[in-house]
Design a protein around this motif. Structure first.
Motif, short mmCIF file in Angstrom:
data_model
loop_
_atom_site.label_atom_id
_atom_site.label_comp_id
_atom_site.label_asym_id
_atom_site.label_seq_id
_atom_site.Cartn_x
_atom_site.Cartn_y
_atom_site.Cartn_z
N VAL A 167 0.84 -1.20 0.00
CA VAL A 167 0.00 0.00 0.00
C VAL A 167 0.87 1.25 0.00
N ALA A 168 1.92 1.25 0.83
CA ALA A 168 2.83 2.39 0.89
C ALA A 168 3.53 2.59 -0.45
N LYS A 169 3.90 1.49 -1.10
CA LYS A 169 4.56 1.58 -2.40
C LYS A 169 3.62 2.14 -3.46
N PHE A 170 2.36 1.70 -3.42
CA PHE A 170 1.36 2.22 -4.36
C PHE A 170 1.17 3.72 -4.17
N VAL A 171 1.07 4.14 -2.92
CA VAL A 171 0.91 5.57 -2.62
C VAL A 171 2.12 6.35 -3.11
N HIS A 172 3.32 5.83 -2.88
CA HIS A 172 4.55 6.49 -3.29
C HIS A 172 4.65 6.63 -4.81
N VAL A 173 4.40 5.54 -5.52
CA VAL A 173 4.49 5.56 -6.98
C VAL A 173 3.42 6.47 -7.58
N THR A 174 2.23 6.45 -7.00
CA THR A 174 1.17 7.35 -7.46
C THR A 174 1.59 8.81 -7.31
N GLY A 175 2.21 9.13 -6.17
CA GLY A 175 2.70 10.49 -5.95
C GLY A 175 3.77 10.90 -6.94
N VAL A 176 4.68 9.98 -7.24
CA VAL A 176 5.73 10.26 -8.23
C VAL A 176 5.12 10.55 -9.60
N ALA A 177 4.14 9.72 -9.99
CA ALA A 177 3.48 9.92 -11.29
C ALA A 177 2.77 11.27 -11.34
#
Length: 201
Positions: A53-63
Motif C-alpha cells: 500500500v505504501a509503495k502504491f501511494v509512493h508511486v502514485t505520488g511520483v506519477a
C-alpha cells in the motif's frame, strides 16, 4: 536449497546491504536481495500489505508530481510563445490549479508512501541512496517554494490586468525565469527518482 535469510548490516555506510545466508554461497543481485525480504523478513500478510500500500501511494505520488511539472512546463512554454493575452491568462490559471491539485498532493503522497516503505522495510533513512534521495527531494521543494511560487504569484496578478493584445515585458521576463527555475528544480527530482529505482550501494 534453503531460502536466503536477509540480515541488515547497519555498519555499511553506503546503503542497504543484505548479508545472505545460503547453503551454496554465490553472487546475489539487488533484485534477488530485495525479493528475499518479501519471502522471509515479513512473517504475516499484513506486513506485506502495508508495504504494498505504501509503495502504491509512493508511486502514485511520483506519477502525479513528475507528470504535472513536465506537462505544465511544456504547455505553458507553448502558451507563452502564442502570446495572446487570453491564452496566457488561461494558462496562468491552470498553472495555479494544477499546482494545488497535482504538485502539492503528489509531493504529499511521495512523502507518506516513501517513509511508509522505509519504516516497514527497515531501511535506514540516514544512509546511502535514501539519504541522498531525501536531500534532492528537499532541494527541489525549496526551489519550488522560494523561487517558482513567487514568480507564479506575480504572473497571476499580471494576468488579471492584461489588456487586449498587450501582455507586457515584465510578464515575459517572469516566464523566462519561471522556465529556468522549473528546469533546475526538476533535475534533482529526476536524480532522486533514479536513486529510488536503482538503489545503488
Amino acid at each position: 536449497m534453503a531460502l536466503p535469510v536477509p540480515v541488515f548490516d547497519r555498519k555499511n555506510q553506503l546503503g542497504p546491504k543484505w548479508a545472505m545466508k545460503l547453503r551454496k554461497p554465490g553472487p546475489c543481485s539487488a533484485g534477488e536481495r530485495f525479493l528475499s525480504i518479501y519471502r522471509n523478513d515479513w512473517r504475516t500478510k499484513a506486513g506485506l500489505m502495508i508495504y504494498d500500500v505504501a509503495k502504491f501511494v509512493h508511486v502514485t505520488g511520483v506519477a502525479m508530481l513528475m507528470g504535472n511539472i513536465t506537462v505544465t512546463a511544456i504547455w505553458k512554454f507553448f502558451a507563452d510563445r502564442d502570446g495572446r493575452s487570453e491564452v496566457l491568462s488561461f494558462a496562468q490559471k491552470l498553472v495555479t490549479y494544477t499546482d494545488w491539485s497535482m504538485t502539492v498532493w503528489g509531493a504529499a503522497l511521495i512523502i507518506a508512501g516513501g517513509y511508509g516503505m522505509a519504516i516497514s522495510a527497515g531501511f535506514p533513512l540516514d544512509q546511502g541512496w535514501l539519504l541522498w534521495g531525501q536531500i534532492l527531494f528537499a532541494l527541489s521543494g525549496l526551489t519550488w517554494i522560494l523561487r517558482i511560487v513567487p514568480i507564479q504569484v506575480k504572473q497571476a496578478r499580471l494576468a488579471k490586468a492584461f489588456s487586449a493584445g498587450d501582455v507586457g515585458e515584465e510578464y515575459r521576463s517572469l516566464s523566462r525565469r519561471w522556465l529556468a527555475w522549473g528546469i533546475l528544480s526538476t533535475v534533482p527530482l529526476v536524480i532522486a527518482t533514479w536513486l529510488m529505482v536503482a538503489k545503488p550501494s
